[in-house]
Each structure stands twice: as structure tokens, then as C-alpha cells.
Design an enzyme around this catalytic site. Structure first.
Site, PDB file in Angstrom:
ATOM      1  N   SER A 121     -33.735   5.487  16.994  1.00 58.80           N
ATOM      2  CA  SER A 121     -35.100   4.976  16.822  1.00 58.80           C
ATOM      3  C   SER A 121     -35.203   3.520  17.238  1.00 58.80           C
ATOM      4  O   SER A 121     -36.253   3.062  17.666  1.00 58.80           O
ATOM      5  CB  SER A 121     -35.530   5.099  15.356  1.00 58.80           C
ATOM      6  OG  SER A 121     -35.936   6.391  15.041  1.00 58.80           O
ATOM      7  N   ASP A 158     -45.515   6.686  15.561  1.00 60.78           N
ATOM      8  CA  ASP A 158     -44.515   6.414  14.519  1.00 60.78           C
ATOM      9  C   ASP A 158     -45.191   6.443  13.148  1.00 60.78           C
ATOM     10  O   ASP A 158     -46.156   7.189  12.950  1.00 60.78           O
ATOM     11  CB  ASP A 158     -43.847   5.058  14.791  1.00 60.78           C
ATOM     12  CG  ASP A 158     -42.386   5.038  14.376  1.00 60.78           C
ATOM     13  OD1 ASP A 158     -42.121   5.162  13.173  1.00 60.78           O
ATOM     14  OD2 ASP A 158     -41.514   4.888  15.247  1.00 60.78           O
ATOM     15  N   HIS A 193     -40.541   1.866   9.366  1.00 63.71           N
ATOM     16  CA  HIS A 193     -39.993   2.362  10.634  1.00 63.71           C
ATOM     17  C   HIS A 193     -40.874   2.017  11.831  1.00 63.71           C
ATOM     18  O   HIS A 193     -40.404   1.504  12.856  1.00 63.71           O
ATOM     19  CB  HIS A 193     -39.810   3.871  10.510  1.00 63.71           C
ATOM     20  CG  HIS A 193     -39.021   4.517  11.589  1.00 63.71           C
ATOM     21  ND1 HIS A 193     -39.591   4.948  12.780  1.00 63.71           N
ATOM     22  CD2 HIS A 193     -37.711   4.843  11.675  1.00 63.71           C
ATOM     23  CE1 HIS A 193     -38.650   5.504  13.533  1.00 63.71           C
ATOM     24  NE2 HIS A 193     -37.507   5.457  12.892  1.00 63.71           N
TER      25      HIS A 193
END
Length: 765
Positions: A525, A136, A199
Site C-alpha cells: 500500500s 482508499d 491508510h
């Protein structure tokens, strides 16, 4: 004089409070409950406002007092009232009761609780043997979600390392690497595994974060945690502000496999279909599978359009996104008493104060070349700050709110019916209402000399319809191999609270300079790490199970979803909603080895030479296997794509492995809307754990054309376990059942493409 005023102020406030108390005017929030919503076509909000006006004595006082107007499911309202006013309202016709605004006990941040997985039953040391590798944007290592209190050293199998300046790992976050094959860094990028996007921190903590108190500016307060809070985390930073390069992804897979991770979580994917051997995630996950490592990947955010699902290789666990029973709402209150509820994670409190309300089209920045049409959409740079300053702006579309904030606006009421099942956070007070309600807001502005409004601070509502697959979640069917049903299952991916990077914007506005440690966002996600955590939990319970066995356990024990909530049925949710607790004891599993997937690739048209290179085994051979249907891959679901005008005629072979009771007998039944499916044999008897038994599913029927998805299931039951495999039948265009090289010819090349840079850039889901 100024100092004297400062000293006097506290006494003045005390005196005012004393006077209010003496006159019984101290107001507190109360709920006026009026029972069932009334029949007929009239505004309950107007009735509530009228009642308040009667009791409080003026229109302005009623506006200032009213907080909420309930009228969709039941009738009532909330308002700030004195004891005397409470007594008067209690005596009014139609009032059932007037209730104090009690503060209830804080609970949790919901997603794992909603899945029936409030806490795992495995001991902490068992969970602690499992390592989740997260590919990620990196991680913020100092987050409380990754503290290593009471953690022992990493498992002896761990071979990884911690790299990067000013970055420290611990016994929870045991490894961190970063990759940047293009050697390009945006001004926001940090040249280390440290996360500047937020994220990666969010996904890692969702999968395996510790149990910690958390909220988003006070909203969604509770205990945040991952699925396996005692598992270890290894981070592989492959994504930057510019995207995620294919070369970096493959390098990360290469390292992660060698480092000794057990599960790989990848919340990223390509923007269009790629053949299996051109997809870095398909390639990396194939090699991970060989080592018993399951890769959990997001399905993509291109829904609700069909055939948009990504990460569709059969050795990948493909995860759709669904709702939980909590949603974030913020109400816009107009000067006429009308209240419109919208979706928004709104932490800004305007304290009930009304501000001038203006339509964006009346605030065009003509000097910047904008006009009324452009400014009605509230584009950045299109707003006239002279007209917007100090006002709430009505926008005819959803935006990031930055245009209003930069023009000194107070808030934004946005109208957009495309986003009705998840919420955004904004850099100022804002809410997103439907286009129909937006028209009413605009009518109010145009018909009122001095329109005003306020936006109430956000609150949480219970979504009684949950779970259902959210609109943005990418749908099937599988764009490359119609015989493999994708997505595999769904998991929570809407309005998820998890850890965040404090240097990343906390809202959809990339210029938002506020800082948070936990953020609420949505996407596949977010659903992917839920499945990754669940897979790690199964791996902890069964460390010797293969990747396919873990995947099978998660799929065959999933909660069956209500087909009425998603028209696309299994193309939306696959096997159903993930159920971690049941997945530990599935009874039977559909196992598959590298050889099974090689045979599948032979059927897909790949040749022996290529497959030998992939496997590194000269014995890998397609032999007499010719390109054909994938009905004999030992997959935990069934998908039959029938070419238009052709008869329904297919035979599926499956083999199940007993992982339940040594002595057990399973009865097999097929449930479909039509009598097209038969199963042979009808029973399977086992006498040992690990024993394998096979069965055949035959499907036959008349020619069909233009048939939307028909849904059913094959169930194996022994009185204790229910092993469920979904079964879908649908039609496709002639020739679409087999892979075609024409896909490659029509696809833009990587080099020089607007979607890819150099070695290929993948987007985050």
C-alpha cells in the site's frame, strides 16, 4: 508541608547538580570506539560491561551507564560518562578513541531521496496540471500535507466535486467523494470522505503530499513529501472498517474517469485470483486506460509465497514493495549486560531504567481460562495483571502489545523470526528480536533469581543491503496469465513516514488512543503511491502519452536490482526499482492501445460478444483469433512459461515508439544465462519522434522440466538511452499456460462467503 517541599525541590536539584559538577561526575553520552569486531567466540557485550565496571566501580553503575553495545560489524559501546571516566577509558588497552555524542544535522524522511528523486525538475505549474485520484479510506483534509498555499485554481479539465458534511476541499485537495453500497458503518467510521483509518491519508500524502516537517513522536524527523508535491489530489473513499466493496470501487472508477483524473492509485486488492472480468480493479482500470489514465496498484502483502501477486491485469501497473536504506531498531538490555537489537518503531523512553522481566508463560490468567502455553504467546486477555503490572514481559511471538498494556505491563520483548525486514510500532515500549535471541532471553530469565531488563528508545540504522524486496510483498508468477510478468516493478514500501488521521490508532494496537499527524507503516500500500507519484511526474512531463507509454517508461528505466538479494528474481521485483527522473526520458516506449488489450483478451478465451460489451464498439471482434499464448502483446517485459517436459519454443513480437532523439539508431542485444534467445533485426533506426519499429525475439531450446526461474534481459541502446526489458523462463504444470474455468468452479462464491460480503469486499494492501 507539601508546598514547602515543592518550593524546596528546585534548590535541591540545583545543589545536587553543583555537587556533581564539582566532583566531575556530570555524565554525558560518549562513544567508545574499539575498531574491528574481535575474532573468536566470546561476548563483546560482556567485555564492554567489564570495562565500564572497572572504571565506574560497580556492576549496577555499569548497567545504568551502558546504552548500546556494538559488536556485529565493529567493536565499541556507548555509555553515559563523566570527563574523568572518559579520560580513564581513553587510556585502556583496546580503545581506539572516545567520541562525544555530537548531534548531526537533520536530513529528510528518506524514501524519495533514496530513489534519487530528492526534487523533481518540472516547474510547479506543470505538476499542478496533473490530478491523482486515490481510491482508499478517505483523507484528513486539514493535514499540513494537503495545504494549498500558493496554489491556483484546479485545472479546467476538472469536473469533480467535494461532498460530505464538515469536510472542505481546497486548491490542493480538489475533490472528495465517498461510497458505501451496503450502508453499514462501524462505530469508528465517519460518514464522509474523512479518513478514520489513516491508510488513505498516508497513501495520498505519499503520492502527492506537500513538503512539510514531520516525525513520528520525534522519530524519523525530517521533511515529508510526496512524489509530486504540486499535483492535485482527488479522493474516493471506497474502504471502511469492514473492507472495500466491489460496487463502491467500480463507482469510484466511474466517477474518477469522468472527473478528469490523470492517474489512479489503488492500494487494495482481492485475497485470491479473479478472472479479469470479475475483478473490479481490472475492470475499472481497463476503462481508465481507454481514457489515457494509468492505474497504479499494489501487488499485495501475501509474500513470500509464489503466485500470490494481485492486480495482475496487463493494463495495470503492479507495484511490489522494497526497502530503503533506513531501518528502525530498538535494543533490549538485560540485567546481565547482554544487549539484543530488534526491529521496532519505539518512541517510548524508559530512561535507561531497568524493570523486572517476566516470561509470559509465568503470567497466565487462569481465571480467564488461559494456561502457560497461551500466555507465553501474550494473547489479549490471557495475561495475569497481578504478575505483569510494572514489568517487562517476554513473549514468544509477535503481537500488538495491547495484551501487555491492558495488564499494566511496562514493555514487551517479543521473539519472532518471521518479521526480520520491517518494523512495527506498538502502544508501549517494545522490540521484536529473533527467536534465537529470544531463547537467550528466556534462558536468562530462568537462570536468574531477579531478572531485569530495559528497552531503549528507538533509533535508525542504515540498511546497507537496500533496496531488496521485503518478505511480505506478494510474488509472481502471474496466477492467471503466466505469459505476463508480474509484478511490474518495485518501489519503497517499508517503514514509510507519511500523513495520518489523528483519530486513527498510531500503532498496530487498534485500542491505542494516542494521536499523531504522521505515522510510519509498511506494505505494498505504501509502495503503490510511490509509483503513482512517479507516474504523475511522467504524465506532467508528457501529458499526451498513453497509460501504456507511461507504464513502459517507468519499467524500462528502472534500476536493476541485485539478483542475489531475492531468490525469486523478477517474480519479486519485476523490471526493478522505480527511477522517476530517468523515466521522463526513456528513449523508446512499448505502447499499447485498447485494441491491443482486446486482442489479448481474445487470446485469453473471451469471446467477441463479451468484448463488444466491454469496449462498446461493435467492431471489436476476435475474428479468427483463437485462445493461445500472449507473446504478441506489446508488453515491456518478456515471460515464457514452459509446460513440464516441453521444448523451449516461442516467438515474441514487439513494437517500440521513438520518444527520444529524432535521428537515432538502437542496437538490440539479449542477455541470458543460456544461448536460447535471438533478436531480429539487431538494429532499429529512427528518423522522427513518434516513429514505430518492430522486432522479434525468438527463444528455442531443449525440453525442460522443473526449471526454476531463469533470468535475463533484452536491451536496446543508442549510446544515450538504455531501454531494458527483463526476460524470464520457467516451467509450469501441463495445461497451466491457459486460463481455466475450473478456477471459477473451485473459488468460493461472493455471496455468503467468509471472504466476501454481498457484492464483494476487497482488502487493503
Amino acid at each position: 508541608m507539601a508546598k514547602a517541599m515543592l518550593h524546596f525541590l528546585p534548590y535541591a536539584l540545583l545543589l545536587a547538580a553543583f555537587v556533581l559538577a564539582c566532583h566531575g561526575q556530570e555524565r554525558k553520552v560518549h562513544i567508545v570506539y574499539m575498531g574491528e569486531q574481535p575474532k573468536g567466540d566470546f561476548s563483546v557485550a560482556s567485555t564492554h560491561h567489564s570495562m565500564l565496571e572497572t572504571v565506574l566501580g560497580s556492576t549496577s553503575s555499569a548497567k545504568d551507564s551502558l546504552i548500546y553495545s556494538y559488536g556485529k560489524s565493529f567493536n565499541g559501546f556507548a555509555a553515559r560518562l563523566s570527563d574523568e571516566e572518559v579520560a580513564k577509558l581513553s587510556e585502556m588497552e583496546g580503545v581506539v578513541s572516545v567520541l562525544p555524542n555530537h548531534k548531526l544535522k537533520l536530513h529528510t524522511t528518506r524514501s524519495w531521496d533514496f530513489m534519487g528523486f530528492s526534487k523533481g525538475t518540472l516547474p510547479a505549474p506543470i505538476e499542478g496540471k496533473v490530478i491523482i485520484g486515490v481510491l482508499d479510506t478517505g483523507i484528513w483534509p486539514e493535514s499540513d500535507s494537503f495545504n494549498d498555499d500558493d496554489f491556483g485554481p484546479p485545472p479546467s479539465k476538472w469536473k469533480g466535486k467535494c461532498t460530505g458534511a464538515n469536510f472542505t476541499c481546497n486548491n490542493k485537495l480538489i475533490g472528495a467523494r465517498y461510497y458505501n453500497s451496503e450502508d453499514y458503518y462501524d462505530t469508528t467510521d465517519i460518514k464522509s470522505p474523512r479518513d478514520s483509518e489513516g491508510h488513505g491519508t498516508h497513501t495520498a500524502s505519499t503520492a502527492a503530499g506537500r513538503e512539510v516537517p514531520a516525525s513520528y513522536f520525534g522519530l524519523a524527523a525530517g521533511i515529508a513529501r510526496g512524489g509530486v508535491p504540486n499535483a492535485r489530489i482527488a479522493v474516493y473513499k471506497v474502504c471502511w472498517a469492514s473492507g472495500c466493496a466491489s460496487a463502491d470501487i467500480l463507482a469510484a472508477f466511474d466517477d474518477a474517469i469522468a472527473d478528469g483524473v490523470d492517474i489512479i492509485s489503488t492500494s487494495l486488492g482481492a485475497p485470491f485470483p479473479l478472472e479479469y472480468l470479475e475483478d473490479p480493479i481490472a475492470i475499472g482500470s481497463f476503462h481508465a486506460m481507454k481514457y489515457g489514465i494509468l492505474t497504479s496498484s499494489s501487488a499485495g502483502n501475501s509474500g513470500p509465497f509464489p503466485a500470490t501477486v494481485s492486480n495482475y491485469a496487463p493494463w495495470i501497473l503492479t507495484v511490489a514493495a522494497s526497502t530503503i536504506d533506513r531501518r528502525f531498531v530498538a535494543k533490549a538490555v538485560l540485567g546481565n549486560g547482554e544487549i539484543y537489537s530488534g526491529l521496532s518503531v519505539n518512541n517510548f523512553d524508559l530512561n535507561g531504567k531497568s524493570y523486572p522481566l517476566i516470561w509470559g508463560g509465568d503470567a497466565a490468567n487462569f481465571s480467564a481460562g488461559a494456561n502457560s502455553v497461551i500466555s507465553s504467546q501474550c494473547f489479549r486477555g490471557a495475561m495475569n495483571s497481578y504478575k505483569v503490572k510494572g514489568k517487562i514481559v517476554f513473549c514468544e511471538r509477535i503481537g500488538d502489545g495491547g495484551a501487555i498494556l491492558s495488564a499494566d505491563g511496562v514493555g514487551a520483548i517479543m521473539a519472532d523470526s518471521l518479521f526480520t525486514d520491517f518494523a512495527f510500532s506498538f502502544p508501549l515500549s517494545a522490540t521484536v528480536i529473533t527467536t534465537e535471541d529470544g531463547q537467550r532471553v528466556l534462558d536468562y530469565i530462568r537462570s536468574t533469581e531477579n531478572p531485569v531488563a530495559t528497552i531503549l528508545v528507538g533509533e535508525t540504522d542504515k540498511d546497507v543491503m537496500a533496496p531488496y524486496v521485503v518478505s511480505f510483498s506478494s510474488r509472481g508468477p502471474n496466477p492467471i496469465t503466466p505469459d505476463i510478468l508480474k509484478p511490474d516493478l518495485t518501489a519503497p514500501g517499508v517503514d514509510i513516514l507519511a500523513a495520518w488521521s489523528p483519530v486513527a490508532p498510531p500503532s498496530v494496537d487498534f485500542e491505542d488512543t494516542r494521536s499523531v499527524e504522521y505515522n510510519i507503516i509498511s506494505g505494498t500500500s505504501m509502495s503503490c503511491p510511490h509509483a503513482s507519484g512517479a507516474a504523475a511526474y511522467v504524465k506532467a512531463a508528457h501529458p499526451k502519452w498513453s497509460a501504456a507509454a507511461i507504464k513502459s517508461a517507468l519499467m524500462t528505466t528502472a534500476h536493476v536490482l541485485d539478483p542475489k538479494k531475492n531468490d525469486e528474481l523478477e517474480f519479486a521485483y519485476g523490471s526493478g526499482h522505480i527511477n522517476p527522473l530517468k523515466a521522463v526520458k526513456p528513449g523508446l516506449v512499448f505502447d499499447a492501445s485498447e485494441a491491443d488489450y482486446v486482442h489479448f483478451l481474445c487470446k485469453q478465451g473471451y469471446n467477441t460478444t463479451t468484448l463488444k460489451l466491454i469496449t462498446g464498439d461493435n467492431s471489436s471482434s476476435c475474428g479468427r483469433t483463437k485462445p493461445g499464448r500472449a507473446w504478441d502483446l506489446n508488453y515491456p517485459s518478456f515471460s515464457l512459461a514452459v509446460e513440464d517436459g516441453q521444448k523451449i519454443d516461442a516467438v515474441f513480437t514487439r513494437t517500440v515508439t521513438n520518444v527520444g532523439s529524432p535521428n537515432s539508431t538502437y542496437y538490440i542485444n539479449a542477455y541470458t544465462p543460456y544461448s536460447w534467445v535471438s533478436v531480429t533485426p539487431s538494429t532499429l533506426s529512427f528518423s522522427a519522434v513518434g516513429e514505430k519499429k518492430s522486432f522479434t525475439v525468438k527463444v528455442s531450446g531443449p525440453p525442460i522440466s522443473q526449471q526454476p526461474i531463469v533470468s535475463g534481459a533484452v536491451l536496446l541502446t543508442d549510446g544515450v538511452h538504455v531501454v531494458r526489458s527483463p526476460f524470464v523462463i520457467y516451467t509450469i504444470l501441463p495445461g497451466a499456460a491457459y486460463p481455466s474455468n475450473s478456477i471459477l468452479e473451485k473459488r468460493p462464491s461472493f455471496k455468503g462467503s467468509s471472504l466476501y460480503h454481498g457484492n464483494g469486499i476487497l482488502g487493503r494492501n
